[in-house]
Design a protein around this motif. Structure first.
Motif, PDB file in Angstrom:
ATOM      1  N   VAL A 125       0.850  -1.194   0.000  1.00  0.00           N
ATOM      2  CA  VAL A 125       0.000   0.000   0.000  1.00  0.00           C
ATOM      3  C   VAL A 125       0.882   1.239   0.000  1.00  0.00           C
ATOM      4  O   VAL A 125       1.870   1.314   0.741  1.00  0.00           O
ATOM      5  N   ASN A 126       0.542   2.223  -0.833  1.00  0.00           N
ATOM      6  CA  ASN A 126       1.214   3.520  -0.769  1.00  0.00           C
ATOM      7  C   ASN A 126       0.744   4.232   0.491  1.00  0.00           C
ATOM      8  O   ASN A 126      -0.444   4.509   0.658  1.00  0.00           O
ATOM      9  N   ALA A 127       1.695   4.495   1.373  1.00  0.00           N
ATOM     10  CA  ALA A 127       1.330   5.008   2.690  1.00  0.00           C
ATOM     11  C   ALA A 127       2.342   6.044   3.159  1.00  0.00           C
ATOM     12  O   ALA A 127       3.330   6.336   2.478  1.00  0.00           O
ATOM     13  N   LEU A 128       2.081   6.597   4.324  1.00  0.00           N
ATOM     14  CA  LEU A 128       2.996   7.504   5.005  1.00  0.00           C
ATOM     15  C   LEU A 128       3.401   6.878   6.331  1.00  0.00           C
ATOM     16  O   LEU A 128       2.650   6.083   6.907  1.00  0.00           O
ATOM     17  N   ILE A 129       4.584   7.247   6.803  1.00  0.00           N
ATOM     18  CA  ILE A 129       5.000   6.825   8.131  1.00  0.00           C
ATOM     19  C   ILE A 129       5.582   8.028   8.852  1.00  0.00           C
ATOM     20  O   ILE A 129       6.344   8.813   8.261  1.00  0.00           O
ATOM     21  N   PRO A 130       5.215   8.244  10.115  1.00  0.00           N
ATOM     22  CA  PRO A 130       5.718   9.411  10.855  1.00  0.00           C
ATOM     23  C   PRO A 130       7.229   9.323  11.068  1.00  0.00           C
ATOM     24  O   PRO A 130       7.834   8.251  10.964  1.00  0.00           O
ATOM     25  N   SER A 131       7.824  10.440  11.400  1.00  0.00           N
ATOM     26  CA  SER A 131       9.240  10.458  11.761  1.00  0.00           C
ATOM     27  C   SER A 131       9.435   9.680  13.061  1.00  0.00           C
ATOM     28  O   SER A 131       8.483   9.451  13.824  1.00  0.00           O
ATOM     29  N   ASN A 132      10.668   9.280  13.328  1.00  0.00           N
ATOM     30  CA  ASN A 132      10.964   8.575  14.577  1.00  0.00           C
ATOM     31  C   ASN A 132      10.577   9.417  15.787  1.00  0.00           C
ATOM     32  O   ASN A 132      10.070   8.900  16.789  1.00  0.00           O
ATOM     33  N   GLU A 133      10.816  10.725  15.696  1.00  0.00           N
ATOM     34  CA  GLU A 133      10.478  11.611  16.816  1.00  0.00           C
ATOM     35  C   GLU A 133       8.977  11.627  17.079  1.00  0.00           C
ATOM     36  O   GLU A 133       8.541  11.599  18.235  1.00  0.00           O
ATOM     37  N   ASP A 134       8.188  11.686  16.006  1.00  0.00           N
ATOM     38  CA  ASP A 134       6.738  11.713  16.183  1.00  0.00           C
ATOM     39  C   ASP A 134       6.218  10.378  16.708  1.00  0.00           C
ATOM     40  O   ASP A 134       5.309  10.339  17.543  1.00  0.00           O
ATOM     41  N   LEU A 135       6.792   9.276  16.217  1.00  0.00           N
ATOM     42  CA  LEU A 135       6.375   7.967  16.714  1.00  0.00           C
ATOM     43  C   LEU A 135       6.708   7.808  18.190  1.00  0.00           C
ATOM     44  O   LEU A 135       5.920   7.246  18.964  1.00  0.00           O
ATOM     45  N   LEU A 136       7.857   8.305  18.602  1.00  0.00           N
ATOM     46  CA  LEU A 136       8.224   8.232  20.013  1.00  0.00           C
ATOM     47  C   LEU A 136       7.277   9.079  20.853  1.00  0.00           C
ATOM     48  O   LEU A 136       6.809   8.637  21.914  1.00  0.00           O
ATOM     49  N   PHE A 137       6.985  10.273  20.396  1.00  0.00           N
ATOM     50  CA  PHE A 137       6.068  11.146  21.120  1.00  0.00           C
ATOM     51  C   PHE A 137       4.716  10.471  21.304  1.00  0.00           C
ATOM     52  O   PHE A 137       4.156  10.455  22.409  1.00  0.00           O
ATOM     53  N   ILE A 138       4.181   9.896  20.242  1.00  0.00           N
ATOM     54  CA  ILE A 138       2.886   9.217  20.312  1.00  0.00           C
ATOM     55  C   ILE A 138       2.944   8.052  21.293  1.00  0.00           C
ATOM     56  O   ILE A 138       2.019   7.825  22.076  1.00  0.00           O
ATOM     57  N   SER A 139       4.055   7.315  21.291  1.00  0.00           N
ATOM     58  CA  SER A 139       4.212   6.176  22.201  1.00  0.00           C
ATOM     59  C   SER A 139       4.223   6.625  23.655  1.00  0.00           C
ATOM     60  O   SER A 139       3.606   5.995  24.525  1.00  0.00           O
ATOM     61  N   LEU A 140       4.930   7.729  23.934  1.00  0.00           N
ATOM     62  CA  LEU A 140       5.019   8.211  25.310  1.00  0.00           C
ATOM     63  C   LEU A 140       3.664   8.679  25.835  1.00  0.00           C
ATOM     64  O   LEU A 140       3.267   8.361  26.960  1.00  0.00           O
ATOM     65  N   VAL A 141       2.950   9.431  25.017  1.00  0.00           N
ATOM     66  CA  VAL A 141       1.641   9.930  25.453  1.00  0.00           C
ATOM     67  C   VAL A 141       0.661   8.774  25.617  1.00  0.00           C
ATOM     68  O   VAL A 141      -0.135   8.736  26.559  1.00  0.00           O
ATOM     69  N   ASN A 142       0.738   7.798  24.714  1.00  0.00           N
ATOM     70  CA  ASN A 142      -0.136   6.633  24.805  1.00  0.00           C
ATOM     71  C   ASN A 142       0.183   5.804  26.039  1.00  0.00           C
ATOM     72  O   ASN A 142      -0.716   5.254  26.689  1.00  0.00           O
ATOM     73  N   LEU A 143       1.469   5.730  26.396  1.00  0.00           N
ATOM     74  CA  LEU A 143       1.872   5.020  27.606  1.00  0.00           C
ATOM     75  C   LEU A 143       1.240   5.659  28.835  1.00  0.00           C
ATOM     76  O   LEU A 143       0.687   4.972  29.705  1.00  0.00           O
ATOM     77  N   ALA A 144       1.311   6.983  28.932  1.00  0.00           N
ATOM     78  CA  ALA A 144       0.730   7.688  30.074  1.00  0.00           C
ATOM     79  C   ALA A 144      -0.782   7.477  30.131  1.00  0.00           C
ATOM     80  O   ALA A 144      -1.365   7.279  31.202  1.00  0.00           O
ATOM     81  N   MET A 156      14.888   5.728  19.069  1.00  0.00           N
ATOM     82  CA  MET A 156      15.981   6.657  19.369  1.00  0.00           C
ATOM     83  C   MET A 156      17.308   6.197  18.781  1.00  0.00           C
ATOM     84  O   MET A 156      18.053   6.989  18.207  1.00  0.00           O
ATOM     85  N   GLU A 157      17.581   4.914  18.888  1.00  0.00           N
ATOM     86  CA  GLU A 157      18.895   4.408  18.480  1.00  0.00           C
ATOM     87  C   GLU A 157      19.027   4.196  16.975  1.00  0.00           C
ATOM     88  O   GLU A 157      20.130   4.176  16.450  1.00  0.00           O
ATOM     89  N   SER A 158      17.901   4.059  16.291  1.00  0.00           N
ATOM     90  CA  SER A 158      17.969   3.783  14.855  1.00  0.00           C
ATOM     91  C   SER A 158      18.056   5.058  14.014  1.00  0.00           C
ATOM     92  O   SER A 158      18.179   4.987  12.794  1.00  0.00           O
ATOM     93  N   LYS A 159      18.002   6.221  14.653  1.00  0.00           N
ATOM     94  CA  LYS A 159      18.153   7.483  13.939  1.00  0.00           C
ATOM     95  C   LYS A 159      19.282   8.276  14.571  1.00  0.00           C
ATOM     96  O   LYS A 159      19.191   8.726  15.717  1.00  0.00           O
ATOM     97  N   GLN A 160      20.354   8.442  13.829  1.00  0.00           N
ATOM     98  CA  GLN A 160      21.565   9.051  14.369  1.00  0.00           C
ATOM     99  C   GLN A 160      21.344  10.483  14.833  1.00  0.00           C
ATOM    100  O   GLN A 160      21.894  10.919  15.844  1.00  0.00           O
ATOM    101  N   ASP A 161      20.542  11.235  14.094  1.00  0.00           N
ATOM    102  CA  ASP A 161      20.318  12.646  14.440  1.00  0.00           C
ATOM    103  C   ASP A 161      18.950  12.846  15.090  1.00  0.00           C
ATOM    104  O   ASP A 161      18.266  13.837  14.835  1.00  0.00           O
ATOM    105  N   PHE A 162      18.549  11.902  15.936  1.00  0.00           N
ATOM    106  CA  PHE A 162      17.257  11.992  16.617  1.00  0.00           C
ATOM    107  C   PHE A 162      17.151  13.342  17.337  1.00  0.00           C
ATOM    108  O   PHE A 162      18.048  13.727  18.091  1.00  0.00           O
ATOM    109  N   ASP A 163      16.040  14.054  17.098  1.00  0.00           N
ATOM    110  CA  ASP A 163      15.888  15.421  17.587  1.00  0.00           C
ATOM    111  C   ASP A 163      14.827  15.476  18.686  1.00  0.00           C
ATOM    112  O   ASP A 163      13.626  15.493  18.418  1.00  0.00           O
ATOM    113  N   TRP A 164      15.273  15.565  19.937  1.00  0.00           N
ATOM    114  CA  TRP A 164      14.349  15.626  21.061  1.00  0.00           C
ATOM    115  C   TRP A 164      13.545  16.916  21.076  1.00  0.00           C
ATOM    116  O   TRP A 164      12.478  16.984  21.703  1.00  0.00           O
TER     117      TRP A 164
END
Length: 397
Positions: free
Chosen positions: A227-246, A269-277
């Motif tokens: 399927v032609n799709a989109l995937i969020p950046s690593n930073e956005d996926l992490l943010f979503i995971s943290l909020v969902n965890l809470a 975090m580890e799979s993106k060298q320039d991960f931007d917090w």
């Protein structure tokens, strides 16, 4: 308040949640940590995040960790560990079972993914490009690892939400609208999940849509499972995971899934060298979820010190907001929840049939009425909890 909450105060103080030597945030996290994780779960997590696990470490865990008792969701994490560390030896009991577990979930994932492929291709034909979220996104990023995944979450433009539901109907799926942000799609004649179609990501903040512009801007185009799709950046996926965890911690939902959040966060975090917090922080500010994010990070740090980077662990992010949020969670979860349940079960009409319930009704209803009014006032909640922690009560009277 002392009179109204004599019994509840006694129970909470006896539980140890309101110790004077730790903050309300730490007390909450300690409780969630002990409520969700057994000692074998903690040992598994420590082993999984160990930089140099030894055979002795593994043998010590397996003395108490029975995969038949733990069930598939938790044992799958041990399967991950086995896959990552082929140099370590599992017994003839665990080895075949863990390999079988990987194959079982791999097959289940293929079944779930097939729904996404079937519907997603039709969405593409209609000019809709879905964005993969949560477990579906992580499955695409880590296709070698099966997941505990009952459906796939996707995000579409708000104008396309109902169009997606109607397209799915033509393919034999049925749907139910969930609250205000998503539609659940199910295979015909089944209650099983297929897709959760979101128009925004619900975070209990009321400002969720503020994330959408940046989310789409940073997303990249992919071909996911045909399927032609989109995937969020690593930073956005992490943010979503943290909020969902809470959110899951607060609402006591998806507790098995909480454990996998650590693996996802570490990978992102580890799979993106320039991960931007800074992106994660800005997302929190825009959506007003600073509290949830910080609370989730504190919980992760409680589980393992090897997940979050040092600069983030030592950064006092949103401390004031976090304390207010923690007070609210404590107040709702440990003070109002049981009272709410009791009051809702007591109907006025039943009192005529069961007059012996009248004294309890009179005692509970005013208490609930008063404390329900406080829950939207952070300062009153803070004073209420501070009063419980500092004053001495005589429960013998």
């Amino acid at each position: 308040m002392q009179v109204l909450w004599k019994k509840e105060i006694e129970e909470i103080k006896d539980s140890g949640y309101l110790r004077n030597d730790i903050s309300i945030t730490d007390a909450l996290i300690e409780n969630f940590f002990n409520e969700i994780l057994y000692h074998t779960d903690k040992a598994l997590l420590q082993l999984a995040f160990s930089k140099n696990p030894t055979q002795q470490d593994l043998d010590n865990l397996l003395k108490d960790f029975d995969i038949e008792v733990k069930g598939g969701a938790k044992s799958l994490m041990l399967s991950y560990f086995m896959k990552r560390h082929p140099e370590l030896n599992f017994t003839a009991y665990e080895g075949p079972r863990l390999k079988g577990l990987l194959n079982f979930f791999r097959f289940k994932n293929l079944k779930t993914i097939s729904h996404f492929t079937k519907i997603g291709r039709e969405l593409n034909k209609a000019g809709i490009t879905p964005m993969l979220l949560k477990g579906g996104a992580m499955k695409f990023l880590r296709q070698d690892l099966p997941r505990v995944m009952s459906d796939i979450d996707i995000l579409v433009q708000e104008k396309d939400l109902m169009k997606c539901a109607k397209i799915a109907e033509t393919l034999g799926y049925w749907w139910e609208k969930v609250d205000i942000h998503a539609i659940d799609l199910h295979p015909e004649g089944s209650e099983e999940g297929a897709l959760d179609v979101h128009k925004f990501i619900y975070m209990e903040s009321g400002h969720e849509k503020e994330l959408l512009k940046g989310l789409y801007k940073r997303a990249r185009n992919i071909v996911a499972f045909g399927v032609n799709a989109l995937i969020p950046s690593n930073e956005d996926l992490l943010f979503i995971s943290l909020v969902n965890l809470a959110r899951n911690l607060r609402n006591k939902t998806s507790q098995a899934g909480l454990l996998y959040t650590l693996f996802d966060c570490k990978y992102l975090m580890e799979s993106k060298q320039d991960f931007d917090w800074n992106i994660v922080k800005e997302n929190a500010r825009k959506t007003q979820t600073e509290i949830q994010m910080n609370f989730a990070m504190k919980f992760i740090e409680k589980i393992s010190s090897d997940v979050l980077p040092d600069e983030i662990k030592h950064d006092k992010l949103f401390e004031k907001e976090t304390n207010e949020y923690s007070n609210m969670v404590m107040y709702n979860r440990f003070y109002l929840e049981d009272l709410r349940t009791k009051c809702r079960a007591m109907k006025v009409g039943n009192l005529f049939k069961n007059p012996e319930q009248i004294p309890e009704y009179i005692a509970l209803k005013p208490k609930y009425f008063l404390l329900k009014r406080i829950r939207k006032h952070p300062k009153l909640i803070e004073l209420f909890i501070k009063d419980l922690k500092t004053r001495q009560y005589d429960f013998s009277k």
